[in-house]
Design a protein around this motif. Structure first.
Motif, mmCIF file in Angstrom:
data_model
loop_
_atom_site.group_PDB
_atom_site.id
_atom_site.type_symbol
_atom_site.label_atom_id
_atom_site.label_comp_id
_atom_site.label_asym_id
_atom_site.label_seq_id
_atom_site.Cartn_x
_atom_site.Cartn_y
_atom_site.Cartn_z
ATOM 1 N N CYS A 45 121.849 84.383 98.777
ATOM 2 C CA CYS A 45 121.273 82.730 98.458
ATOM 3 C C CYS A 45 120.867 83.327 97.239
ATOM 4 O O CYS A 45 119.734 84.051 97.720
ATOM 5 N N PRO A 46 120.982 83.356 95.628
ATOM 6 C CA PRO A 46 119.917 83.532 94.468
ATOM 7 C C PRO A 46 118.428 83.263 95.173
ATOM 8 O O PRO A 46 118.501 81.795 95.685
ATOM 9 N N ARG A 47 117.447 83.951 94.243
ATOM 10 C CA ARG A 47 115.888 83.086 94.423
ATOM 11 C C ARG A 47 115.277 81.775 93.869
ATOM 12 O O ARG A 47 116.425 81.427 92.667
ATOM 13 N N ILE A 48 115.208 81.126 95.190
ATOM 14 C CA ILE A 48 115.311 79.686 94.638
ATOM 15 C C ILE A 48 113.662 79.705 93.755
ATOM 16 O O ILE A 48 112.721 79.703 94.534
ATOM 17 N N ASP A 49 113.421 80.000 92.725
ATOM 18 C CA ASP A 49 112.309 79.689 92.109
ATOM 19 C C ASP A 49 111.752 78.745 91.249
ATOM 20 O O ASP A 49 113.136 77.337 91.411
ATOM 21 N N VAL A 50 110.872 78.738 91.023
ATOM 22 C CA VAL A 50 110.454 76.740 89.327
ATOM 23 C C VAL A 50 110.905 77.039 88.613
ATOM 24 O O VAL A 50 112.120 75.990 88.528
ATOM 25 N N LEU B 275 112.881 81.910 98.928
ATOM 26 C CA LEU B 275 112.021 80.357 98.222
ATOM 27 C C LEU B 275 111.195 79.931 98.223
ATOM 28 O O LEU B 275 110.343 80.464 99.000
ATOM 29 N N THR B 276 110.823 80.361 96.670
ATOM 30 C CA THR B 276 109.273 79.860 96.921
ATOM 31 C C THR B 276 108.711 78.942 97.553
ATOM 32 O O THR B 276 109.806 77.680 97.236
ATOM 33 N N PRO B 277 107.131 78.405 97.367
ATOM 34 C CA PRO B 277 107.024 77.413 98.625
ATOM 35 C C PRO B 277 106.728 76.469 97.316
ATOM 36 O O PRO B 277 106.300 75.209 98.073
ATOM 37 N N ALA B 278 106.968 76.541 96.185
ATOM 38 C CA ALA B 278 106.582 75.720 95.614
ATOM 39 C C ALA B 278 107.603 74.811 95.865
ATOM 40 O O ALA B 278 107.422 73.063 94.692
#
Length: 328
Positions: free
Chosen positions: A54-59, A82-85
């Motif tokens: 999975c690609p990074r799920i960032d902001v 997965l970012t904590p955001a």
């Protein structure tokens, strides 16, 4: 997720349940979040069903998903992408780590049983000498077999807890080290809670199930490895950096310890590393987790979670923000 894993994670019966539980946005399998097609799918999706690759799920990605309410991961850790955001936006997160724990625990139990039987070193001797074993071959080991031995479990993780459950089938004493588990809970898990130094000094088998964090790096360092009993067996199906490889190598080369290592640091070891050739060391290629037909178990769990989300009931395998730092 990687397109190549979809059919393994979601075999036909699981895929059918997935299609009953949700409307799948085209193009169905997304491997990146930058193309116009992927962005269009993100704009409409309520749940991201993720997996290996999975690609990074960032902001920036979250900004493309105004309707997103849940991320359901059909693999183990979510910390790599997965970012904590996501939690700050009220997104529910779930993982199939519990399903992946099943084969790892089974592999660990097999490693403990075969390692305690000295099957790896005796098999090497048998192949080399090609004559039957002698009494001297068995007598040179301080102990042999699982009856009456002490097994030390480091980490009451999902895998660690399942290993503790499987160890109930053996005639062993079980010790547990986990700073987040109290004495009463340890007893319910079938183990005696103790500190790590006591565990390594009194166990015949030490099996590692802690996450890789800055605090657990070289959890078994030169000092603790030196405390282990002569003839003790180390099983590592967790992460290589939990063990000081250089210090462990000294004990394995001398024959003082045995080891079953599904993970190492580095991974793989250099071609000329001495551990490759030692008869008392059994190295496998990071394969304890779900492989082959075991992978469908992860997809089935993820689809179960998706169906629960669709019904509006709590998920069985949530990943909470407060747990992220101390889980794998």
């Amino acid at each position: 997720m990687n397109a190549g894993v979809v059919d393994d994670v979601f075999p036909p019966a699981v895929r059918a349940r997935l299609e009953e539980a949700a409307d799948i946005q085209p193009p169905h399998v997304v491997t990146e979040f930058t193309s116009p097609v992927a962005r269009a799918a993100l704009a409409e999706c309520e749940v991201l069903l993720t997996g290996w690759g999975c690609p990074r799920i960032d902001v920036a990605t979250l900004d493309l998903t105004p309707r997103l309410r849940a991320v359901i991961h059909s693999a183990g850790t979510v910390k790599t992408f997965l970012t904590p955001a996501a939690y700050e936006r009220g997104i529910t997160v779930s993982s199939a780590a519990s399903a992946n724990a099943v084969p790892v625990a089974e592999f660990t139990l097999a490693a403990i049983i075969l390692g305690a039987k000295r099957a790896f070193s005796l098999s090497h001797l048998f192949r080399t000498r090609r004559t039957h074993r002698t009494a001297a071959d068995l007598d040179r080991h301080p102990w042999l077999g699982t009856r009456g031995i002490t097994v030390g479990v480091v980490g009451a993780s999902r895998i660690g807890r399942r290993v503790l459950q499987l160890l109930r089938t053996l005639d062993t004493e079980v010790l547990l080290y986990d700073p987040y588990v109290g004495e009463a809970e340890a007893q319910l898990l079938g183990a005696t809670r103790t500190d790590l130094d006591t565990l390594v000094a009194t166990s015949d088998v030490v099996t590692l199930h802690a996450p890789e964090t800055p605090e657990t790096r070289h959890l078994l360092d030169a000092r603790r490895l030196g405390m282990m009993r002569p003839g003790a067996l180390l099983v590592n199906t967790a992460r290589g950096p939990l063990v000081d490889t250089e210090a462990l190598t000294e004990h394995l080369v001398s024959g003082r310890l045995d080891a079953v290592l599904d993970v190492t640091q580095p991974e793989p070891l250099p071609h000329d590393h001495p551990l490759w050739e030692l008869p008392n060391v059994f190295i496998t290629p990071h394969m304890a987790g779900a492989q082959g037909n075991e992978v469908g178990r992860l997809g089935a769990l993820a689809v179960d979670e998706l169906a629960r989300y669709a019904r509006g009931v709590p998920l069985n395998h949530p990943v909470r923000l407060e747990d992220l730092e101390r889980i794998a």
